[in-house]
Design an enzyme around this catalytic site. Structure first.
Site, mmCIF file in Angstrom:
data_model
loop_
_atom_site.group_PDB
_atom_site.id
_atom_site.type_symbol
_atom_site.label_atom_id
_atom_site.label_comp_id
_atom_site.label_asym_id
_atom_site.label_seq_id
_atom_site.Cartn_x
_atom_site.Cartn_y
_atom_site.Cartn_z
ATOM 1 N N THR A 13 39.197 47.020 11.348
ATOM 2 C CA THR A 13 39.257 48.102 10.375
ATOM 3 C C THR A 13 40.712 48.475 10.119
ATOM 4 O O THR A 13 41.634 47.758 10.516
ATOM 5 C CB THR A 13 38.352 49.283 10.830
ATOM 6 O OG1 THR A 13 38.315 50.242 9.783
ATOM 7 C CG2 THR A 13 38.816 49.936 12.118
ATOM 8 N N LYS A 49 43.181 44.904 8.238
ATOM 9 C CA LYS A 49 42.360 43.914 7.531
ATOM 10 C C LYS A 49 43.182 42.802 6.884
ATOM 11 O O LYS A 49 42.722 41.667 6.781
ATOM 12 C CB LYS A 49 41.479 44.604 6.489
ATOM 13 C CG LYS A 49 40.415 45.499 7.117
ATOM 14 C CD LYS A 49 39.522 46.114 6.068
ATOM 15 C CE LYS A 49 38.588 47.134 6.699
ATOM 16 N NZ LYS A 49 37.690 47.732 5.723
ATOM 17 N N GLY A 71 30.098 57.285 1.898
ATOM 18 C CA GLY A 71 30.089 55.866 2.253
ATOM 19 C C GLY A 71 29.400 55.533 3.567
ATOM 20 O O GLY A 71 29.591 54.426 4.085
#
Ligand code: ATR
Length: 279
Positions: free
Chosen positions: A65, A69, A247
């Site tokens: 994360t 990335k 999200g």
């Protein structure tokens, strides 16, 4: 002989808030898989060393994360077309000597939209932000064949670069990309507004103002890729519609795709969504 426990972990910084261990352990329970899933706070400078040691320790796969990335994308021996184009990797698999990279964020978003019965085929999407989150999701947005994706960003040149970068792939999929200012004044029509900025981490102001939300069609929806608490974007969006989402579902769905890559099993996400909401 006792089955060896497959070891997984998530790396990032900060990482203490990560829900990935809970999600993967809940998925594993459905199939009675015995796995270990840890989180390791890892800064950019420690990334390569951490990867090497976890590989040596026999870890099977890792989730990656923020802010790692792109670094993960750079170290892979093999990449999916998606992660190669997005230049982002959130799922690593150690296979023999090789490191295989994939990005599941975009599929997480699309699967969550589909769970919420938000159909984007032939629709107009307004994608706010041109950083890692937006570029990590646009491949799958384009593949879902909306009519048009409007791109915008606080630093507008980045939106222009983003359009240039994705133009070929969009044309191949008969999707139109168009850039507009954050504070555009013309009347446009959106079916879905997605906030892919990290603005809620640093400010109480929504990146979009009333005028933009007024361009939402009656059946339209607003989606913030962030989760945890109601963001300023969501607060502003609620003034226009009740179809406002954070999200969290995307988080669960991207984890489900990672789980599928590692175990070749598609976990049910409904119970996990409920479990996380009650945490
Ligand atoms: P991520 O990987 O989370 O997307 P990033 O690549 O640093 O992180 O991108 C952050 C995005 O949020 C960018 O689009 C950024 O806009 P800039 O390119 O202008 O920096 C956007 N962003 C961050 N804070 C913002 C704010 N207060 N208002 C609007 N956009 C913001």
């Amino acid at each position: 002989m006792k089955d060896e426990i497959k070891k997984f972990a998530v790396l990032g910084h900060p990482i203490s808030h990560s829900l990935s261990p809970q999600i993967h352990l809940l998925f594993a329970r459905e199939f009675s898989i015995n796995l270990g899933y840890e989180k390791f706070d890892t800064k950019q400078d420690d990334f390569l060393e951490r990867i090497k040691s976890l590989k040596d320790e026999g870890y099977y796969g890792l989730n990656i994360t923020l802010p790692l990335k792109f670094s993960a994308f750079q170290i892979c021996d093999e990449l999916s077309e998606r992660s190669s184009l997005c230049k982002s990797v959130n799922t690593l698999t150690f296979l023999g000597k090789n490191i295989i990279g994939d990005s599941t964020d975009g599929r997480g978003l699309i699967n969550d939209l589909s769970y919420k019965k938000i159909d984007i085929k032939g629709k107009n999407i307004f994608l706010v932000g041109s950083g890692g989150a937006a570029n990590g999701a646009i491949y799958d947005l384009i593949q879902s064949k909306p009519k048009k994706i409007f791109l915008t960003n606080r630093t507008f040149t980045k939106a222009i670069e983003m359009k240039k970068y994705w133009k070929f792939f969009a044309e191949k999929n008969q999707v139109i990309l168009e850039t507009i200012d954050l504070d555009f004044s013309k009347k446009l029509y959106f079916d879905l507004i997605i906030n892919a900025t990290s603005s809620s981490l640093t400010t109480q102001h929504s990146p979009l103002q009333e005028h933009a939300f007024n361009c939402l069609n009656d059946e339209g929806a607003c989606y913030d890729m962030m989760y945890g608490s109601q963001t300023p974007f969501m607060r502003e969006a609620y003034k226009k519609t009740n179809s406002v989402y954070d999200g969290l579902g995307m988080l669960v769905e991207q984890a489900a795709v990672s789980f599928n890559i590692w175990h070749q099993l598609a976990p049910a996400t409904e119970n996990v969504r409920t479990a996380l909401k009650n945490l």
